[in-house]
Design a protein around this motif. Structure first.
Motif, PDB file in Angstrom:
ATOM      1  N   ILE A 124       0.845  -1.191   0.000  1.00 46.95           N
ATOM      2  CA  ILE A 124       0.000   0.000   0.000  1.00 46.95           C
ATOM      3  C   ILE A 124       0.881   1.243   0.000  1.00 46.95           C
ATOM      4  O   ILE A 124       0.653   2.191  -0.759  1.00 46.95           O
ATOM      5  N   ASP A 125       1.905   1.249   0.849  1.00 44.04           N
ATOM      6  CA  ASP A 125       2.826   2.379   0.895  1.00 44.04           C
ATOM      7  C   ASP A 125       3.616   2.489  -0.404  1.00 44.04           C
ATOM      8  O   ASP A 125       3.861   3.592  -0.899  1.00 44.04           O
ATOM      9  N   VAL A 126       4.020   1.340  -0.958  1.00 44.74           N
ATOM     10  CA  VAL A 126       4.777   1.351  -2.207  1.00 44.74           C
ATOM     11  C   VAL A 126       3.931   1.935  -3.333  1.00 44.74           C
ATOM     12  O   VAL A 126       4.397   2.758  -4.131  1.00 44.74           O
ATOM     13  N   VAL A 127       2.666   1.516  -3.404  1.00 37.88           N
ATOM     14  CA  VAL A 127       1.759   2.046  -4.423  1.00 37.88           C
ATOM     15  C   VAL A 127       1.587   3.552  -4.241  1.00 37.88           C
ATOM     16  O   VAL A 127       1.632   4.324  -5.209  1.00 37.88           O
ATOM     17  N   ALA A 128       1.397   3.967  -2.988  1.00 33.76           N
ATOM     18  CA  ALA A 128       1.210   5.402  -2.716  1.00 33.76           C
ATOM     19  C   ALA A 128       2.454   6.193  -3.108  1.00 33.76           C
ATOM     20  O   ALA A 128       2.354   7.294  -3.670  1.00 33.76           O
ATOM     21  N   ILE A 129       3.640   5.647  -2.841  1.00 35.46           N
ATOM     22  CA  ILE A 129       4.880   6.334  -3.213  1.00 35.46           C
ATOM     23  C   ILE A 129       5.015   6.417  -4.724  1.00 35.46           C
ATOM     24  O   ILE A 129       5.420   7.447  -5.279  1.00 35.46           O
ATOM     25  N   GLY A 130       4.674   5.310  -5.418  1.00 31.76           N
ATOM     26  CA  GLY A 130       4.716   5.331  -6.875  1.00 31.76           C
ATOM     27  C   GLY A 130       3.763   6.355  -7.465  1.00 31.76           C
ATOM     28  O   GLY A 130       4.116   7.118  -8.370  1.00 31.76           O
ATOM     29  N   LYS A 131       2.537   6.378  -6.938  1.00 30.90           N
ATOM     30  CA  LYS A 131       1.565   7.354  -7.419  1.00 30.90           C
ATOM     31  C   LYS A 131       2.007   8.774  -7.066  1.00 30.90           C
ATOM     32  O   LYS A 131       1.838   9.709  -7.864  1.00 30.90           O
ATOM     33  N   GLN A 132       2.574   8.938  -5.866  1.00 31.56           N
ATOM     34  CA  GLN A 132       3.033  10.262  -5.453  1.00 31.56           C
ATOM     35  C   GLN A 132       4.161  10.755  -6.354  1.00 31.56           C
ATOM     36  O   GLN A 132       4.213  11.940  -6.710  1.00 31.56           O
ATOM     37  N   LEU A 133       5.049   9.835  -6.744  1.00 27.89           N
ATOM     38  CA  LEU A 133       6.136  10.201  -7.639  1.00 27.89           C
ATOM     39  C   LEU A 133       5.593  10.682  -8.981  1.00 27.89           C
ATOM     40  O   LEU A 133       6.019  11.726  -9.513  1.00 27.89           O
ATOM     41  N   LEU A 134       4.636   9.944  -9.536  1.00 26.26           N
ATOM     42  CA  LEU A 134       4.048  10.328 -10.817  1.00 26.26           C
ATOM     43  C   LEU A 134       3.275  11.635 -10.700  1.00 26.26           C
ATOM     44  O   LEU A 134       3.360  12.512 -11.572  1.00 26.26           O
ATOM     45  N   ILE A 135       2.504  11.769  -9.620  1.00 25.32           N
ATOM     46  CA  ILE A 135       1.704  12.976  -9.429  1.00 25.32           C
ATOM     47  C   ILE A 135       2.588  14.194  -9.227  1.00 25.32           C
ATOM     48  O   ILE A 135       2.318  15.279  -9.763  1.00 25.32           O
ATOM     49  N   THR A 136       3.665  14.036  -8.451  1.00 22.43           N
ATOM     50  CA  THR A 136       4.571  15.161  -8.210  1.00 22.43           C
ATOM     51  C   THR A 136       5.207  15.632  -9.509  1.00 22.43           C
ATOM     52  O   THR A 136       5.244  16.837  -9.798  1.00 22.43           O
ATOM     53  N   ARG A 137       5.673  14.691 -10.308  1.00 22.70           N
ATOM     54  CA  ARG A 137       6.288  15.073 -11.577  1.00 22.70           C
ATOM     55  C   ARG A 137       5.261  15.718 -12.507  1.00 22.70           C
ATOM     56  O   ARG A 137       5.545  16.728 -13.154  1.00 22.70           O
ATOM     57  N   GLY A 138       4.053  15.135 -12.552  1.00 24.63           N
ATOM     58  CA  GLY A 138       3.021  15.711 -13.403  1.00 24.63           C
ATOM     59  C   GLY A 138       2.578  17.085 -12.942  1.00 24.63           C
ATOM     60  O   GLY A 138       2.371  17.997 -13.754  1.00 24.63           O
ATOM     61  N   SER A 139       2.439  17.251 -11.622  1.00 29.54           N
ATOM     62  CA  SER A 139       1.985  18.537 -11.088  1.00 29.54           C
ATOM     63  C   SER A 139       3.005  19.641 -11.357  1.00 29.54           C
ATOM     64  O   SER A 139       2.646  20.753 -11.780  1.00 29.54           O
ATOM     65  N   LEU A 140       4.287  19.348 -11.130  1.00 32.78           N
ATOM     66  CA  LEU A 140       5.310  20.368 -11.340  1.00 32.78           C
ATOM     67  C   LEU A 140       5.538  20.626 -12.827  1.00 32.78           C
ATOM     68  O   LEU A 140       5.926  21.738 -13.210  1.00 32.78           O
ATOM     69  N   THR A 141       5.292  19.618 -13.669  1.00 28.09           N
ATOM     70  CA  THR A 141       5.357  19.855 -15.110  1.00 28.09           C
ATOM     71  C   THR A 141       4.238  20.802 -15.534  1.00 28.09           C
ATOM     72  O   THR A 141       4.458  21.742 -16.318  1.00 28.09           O
ATOM     73  N   THR A 142       3.038  20.567 -15.013  1.00 27.67           N
ATOM     74  CA  THR A 142       1.913  21.466 -15.307  1.00 27.67           C
ATOM     75  C   THR A 142       2.220  22.882 -14.836  1.00 27.67           C
ATOM     76  O   THR A 142       1.977  23.860 -15.553  1.00 27.67           O
ATOM     77  N   PHE A 143       2.746  22.997 -13.628  1.00 28.60           N
ATOM     78  CA  PHE A 143       3.085  24.314 -13.079  1.00 28.60           C
ATOM     79  C   PHE A 143       4.140  25.003 -13.938  1.00 28.60           C
ATOM     80  O   PHE A 143       4.052  26.206 -14.225  1.00 28.60           O
ATOM     81  N   SER A 144       5.156  24.240 -14.386  1.00 26.51           N
ATOM     82  CA  SER A 144       6.237  24.817 -15.174  1.00 26.51           C
ATOM     83  C   SER A 144       5.744  25.325 -16.526  1.00 26.51           C
ATOM     84  O   SER A 144       6.093  26.430 -16.955  1.00 26.51           O
ATOM     85  N   VAL A 145       4.933  24.516 -17.219  1.00 26.13           N
ATOM     86  CA  VAL A 145       4.412  24.934 -18.520  1.00 26.13           C
ATOM     87  C   VAL A 145       3.501  26.155 -18.373  1.00 26.13           C
ATOM     88  O   VAL A 145       3.565  27.110 -19.170  1.00 26.13           O
ATOM     89  N   ALA A 146       2.659  26.149 -17.337  1.00 28.89           N
ATOM     90  CA  ALA A 146       1.801  27.311 -17.091  1.00 28.89           C
ATOM     91  C   ALA A 146       2.639  28.542 -16.776  1.00 28.89           C
ATOM     92  O   ALA A 146       2.302  29.668 -17.179  1.00 28.89           O
ATOM     93  N   ASN A 147       3.740  28.341 -16.061  1.00 32.23           N
ATOM     94  CA  ASN A 147       4.677  29.427 -15.774  1.00 32.23           C
ATOM     95  C   ASN A 147       5.192  30.068 -17.053  1.00 32.23           C
ATOM     96  O   ASN A 147       5.277  31.288 -17.173  1.00 32.23           O
ATOM     97  N   ASP A 148       5.562  29.215 -18.014  1.00 31.19           N
ATOM     98  CA  ASP A 148       6.114  29.709 -19.274  1.00 31.19           C
ATOM     99  C   ASP A 148       5.103  30.592 -20.005  1.00 31.19           C
ATOM    100  O   ASP A 148       5.461  31.629 -20.576  1.00 31.19           O
ATOM    101  N   VAL A 149       3.852  30.169 -19.991  1.00 35.87           N
ATOM    102  CA  VAL A 149       2.806  30.966 -20.644  1.00 35.87           C
ATOM    103  C   VAL A 149       2.697  32.341 -19.996  1.00 35.87           C
ATOM    104  O   VAL A 149       2.639  33.378 -20.676  1.00 35.87           O
ATOM    105  N   ALA A 150       2.684  32.360 -18.665  1.00 35.15           N
ATOM    106  CA  ALA A 150       2.556  33.627 -17.949  1.00 35.15           C
ATOM    107  C   ALA A 150       3.766  34.525 -18.198  1.00 35.15           C
ATOM    108  O   ALA A 150       3.623  35.739 -18.411  1.00 35.15           O
ATOM    109  N   LYS A 151       4.978  33.933 -18.183  1.00 34.87           N
ATOM    110  CA  LYS A 151       6.186  34.742 -18.394  1.00 34.87           C
ATOM    111  C   LYS A 151       6.238  35.281 -19.822  1.00 34.87           C
ATOM    112  O   LYS A 151       6.757  36.389 -20.062  1.00 34.87           O
TER     113      LYS A 151
END
Length: 734
Positions: A610-637
């Motif tokens: 359960i913890d391993v699955v949560a860590i795997g999902k957290q890893l994917l979500i973290t990368r996806g979330s910061l990628t979304t934030f970064s691309v949105a940043n570029d648009v604003a800049k």
């Protein structure tokens, strides 16, 4: 060599209601690497990461990140341009120098995030190494070559080779990974797992593996080394936490391609702006063009990708799980089916005899004495528990060695080993034979000799199995030399209890909420399997399973489009662990299981998945979330810089200057400063990870867009405006 049952260590748990092998709570004062993990952001690690940030400026290290390598090249170009401006005494030299400084800081901040993530792992590695410095092993000379009666020699632990035999007694540290081939001992694994309760490790069965760095606290064992230098469990953990074995995962590779594509696209955009600016009479300097490029390419996610991956592996180690690669962690985040071996995973695995049920008309004392004799040569925990319980019930007699010596004087004596074919064990004493085993196997043996299972015994077998226990039937054939008595006798049934781990039903319910279906796999009969499955709360079960059945089930699930995870601890689980998309072996299991799996759980807790699955999902979500934030940043800049750059030439662009920035200079500089600072601000999130919540994919996507998409657009507008207002107070920078 046979270990005496009287020499077995006493249970450390004083409560009769709680099994002595139940996992103990975490100790308050963590030792070794566990303490270092608790202090991940201490001053020492931060100070150590600062010089590493400069060391990582080496282009050979920077080239693994195309975005940050581009920023480094741009910084070099800016330095050259600044030198030319100084020679030409340009009035914009201060402005160019400040931009160049912030470009360099952008690279350093990216390196700092990676260095800090690596520093956390190195702190763990250093504490693991400290426990092995100067460790000596008591190796048996020639024992690996089967010479026997070998003398001992003291050698440094790093000199041990696979196949060597070493002796470990109370107080000794196990020098390397291995399997116990002789004896039984209590092992303190707290240096590796952080658990304070010692565990039993013994020769034979699925609990013979020991890990280098653990400590023997009772008795004496002989260990066969199963790993060459540099390949031990701790060596692999050190390499993992230091990042030495970290490879790019498929998702990282896909993101790498995306970042390269975006960098090329925005490089083309920047180059195309030059001729348009020349036509309009607004020729930007090379420093401004580099600044524009750096602000437009996805520097935020490019800077944080290494830290996200390293921190994800670090979180896995914090949960006492060793993975062979980041690929396994990410795959765990997407699994849909979990197959669990019952013994040692869902249950504690040490089935113990709890009752003797004699057959109708058979005296209890005779049955118990026969069960003891049939189990004397059985070195498994189950066999030993039968001998122990028989002793508690008053059945005493000669030991196996005494029987063998007596038989040498009076007649034949033979030990019948358990085999997968016969599913029985026992011994032959003179002309009398004792057998103990599965009900179906004993029934077949009895029928071949002309006998049958009494109805009362069949009822006992069904009753024990339906309650989740394991029935073993005991029979004897004591009339081989007396034809008139040559009929086998079924004496009764031994009740073995298999204890389900506490709280496991709640853990499986959590897996169900995460969309993961659980399947219990066991070699027990269907009645026993059904009872255990109901108590544990699994979704499905596969009874009377062979290793081939496990493989068939895994392949069937995979063929249906499911991603399958498998947990197990026995040698018979190894093929299934290797075939599964994610194989998690228990640290208490065999070496074969550990080598076949791509993860090893140090705590031997199957629900750790359960913890391993949560860590795997957290890893994917973290990368996806910061990628979304970064691309949105570029648009604003983009909307912050472009209008401010050309508003003097094209006044109509003032409508797009929604921020109302002071000047083109302050707009560019504010964007560059914000671009660098946001990396530092997001480092804690990259290391900690975005919190995972068990929701549907649609809900997760919606939350990602609302929080990190909208946030990525709003944050630059606010941040750049604040920085612009501050720059307006500094002469020469606006």
């Amino acid at each position: 060599m046979t270990t005496s049952h009287d020499a077995r260590p006493l249970a450390t748990n004083p409560s009769p209601d709680v099994p002595s092998h139940a996992p103990a709570p975490r100790v308050t004062e963590l030792s070794g690497h566990a303490y270092k993990r608790r202090k991940a952001f201490n001053r020492e690690l931060v100070l150590a990461a600062i010089p590493q940030s400069f060391i990582k400026l080496d282009p050979r290290q920077m080239r693994h990140s195309p975005v940050m390598f581009t920023v480094l090249v741009g910084t070099v170009v800016s330095v050259v341009a600044c030198a030319a401006q100084i020679i030409q005494a340009s009035p914009d030299v201060v402005f160019s120098l400040v931009i160049t400084l912030w470009l360099l800081l952008t690279v350093l901040f990216a390196n700092f995030s990676e260095a800090l993530a690596e520093g956390r792992g190195k702190a763990q590695a250093d504490s693991l190494r400290a426990g092995r410095q100067g460790l000596l092993a008591r190796r048996l000379k020639g024992a690996a070559r089967g010479e026997g009666n070998a003398a001992e020699e003291s050698v440094p632990a790093p000199e041990l080779r696979k196949g060597d035999l070493v002796v470990c007694e109370a107080g000794d540290v196990v020098p390397s990974d291995g399997e116990i081939v002789e004896g039984l001992a209590m092992i303190d694994e707290s240096a590796i797992t952080g658990e304070s309760a010692p565990v039993v490790r013994e020769s034979g069965g699925d609990r013979s593996a020991v890990t280098g760095g653990t400590k023997v606290i009772s008795d004496r064992v002989v260990v066969r080394i199963t790993a060459d230098p540099g390949q031990t469990f701790i060596d692999r953990m050190i390499a993992l936490v230091e990042g030495a074995e970290r490879q790019m995962t498929p998702n990282e590779a896909a993101l790498h391609v995306l970042l390269v594509a975006l960098t090329i696209v925005f490089l083309a955009v920047t180059v195309v702006l030059v001729p348009f600016a020349n036509l309009a009479g607004a020729v930007p300097s090379p420093v401004v063009l580099v600044a524009l490029l750096v602000c437009l390419i996805p520097t935020t996610i490019g800077a944080l990708v290494p830290a996200i991956g390293i921190a994800g592996m670090d979180r896995l180690v914090q949960h006492n799980v060793l993975a062979t690669s980041g690929r396994a962690v990410e795959t765990a985040g997407d699994i849909t089916t979990l197959l669990l071996d019952k013994t040692g995973t869902i249950t504690f695995g040490n089935r113990r005899a709890v009752d003797f049920l004699p057959a109708p008309g058979v005296p209890e004392a005779e049955f118990i004495a026969a069960a003891r004799l049939a189990s004397l040569a059985d070195e498994t925990p189950e066999g030993r528990s039968i001998v122990d319980l028989a002793g508690e019930r008053g059945a005493t007699g000669p030991s196996l060695d005494e029987l063998a010596r007596s038989a040498g004087q009076q007649g034949a004596f033979a030990v019948v080993e358990f085999s997968a074919m016969t599913r029985m064990s026992g011994l032959d004493e003179g002309k009398r034979r004792y057998r103990k085993g599965a009900a179906s196997a004993v029934a077949r043996w009895v029928r071949e000799l002309g006998g049958d299972i009494p109805p009362g015994v069949r009822d006992d077998v069904d009753s024990i199995a339906s309650d989740g226990g394991t029935p073993l039937v005991v029979a004897t054939d004591d009339g081989v030399d007396q034809p008139e008595r040559h009929r086998p006798r079924v004496l009764g049934t031994v009740h073995l209890a298999d204890v389900v781990k506490p709280g496991i039903a709640d853990r499986f319910a959590a897996l169900r909420r995460m969309g993961i279906r659980t399947v219990m796999i066991t070699g027990d009969n269907r009645l026993t399997a059904a009872a255990i499955a109901k108590e544990a709360g699994v979704d499905d079960y596969l009874a009377e399973a062979t290793p081939e059945d496990k493989l068939t089930r895994i392949r069937a699930e995979q063929k249906a489009g499911q991603l399958v995870a498998m947990t197990g601890d026995g040698t018979n689980d190894a093929p299934a662990l290797a075939a599964a998309d994610v194989g998690v072996a228990m640290n208490s299991g065999t070496q074969a299981a550990k080598e076949a799996a791509n993860m090893v759980d140090l705590d031997s807790d199957p629900t750790k998945l359960i913890d391993v699955v949560a860590i795997g999902k957290q890893l994917l979500i973290t990368r996806g979330s910061l990628t979304t934030f970064s691309v949105a940043n570029d648009v604003a800049k983009y909307f912050a810089i472009i209008p401010a750059l050309f508003v003097a030439v094209f006044p109509g662009l003032s409508l797009l200057n929604v921020m109302g920035l002071t000047s083109p200079k302050s707009a560019v500089l504010a964007a560059v400063i914000f671009n660098a600072i946001i990396i530092v601000l997001l480092v804690p999130l990259a290391l900690r990870g975005v919190r995972y919540r068990p929701v549907t994919a649609q809900q997760a996507l919606r939350r990602n867009l609302l929080v990190y998409g909208v946030g990525g657009i709003v944050a630059p507008f606010i941040g750049i405006k604040i920085i612009d207002l501050l720059l307006a107070l500094v002469p020469g920078l606006h």
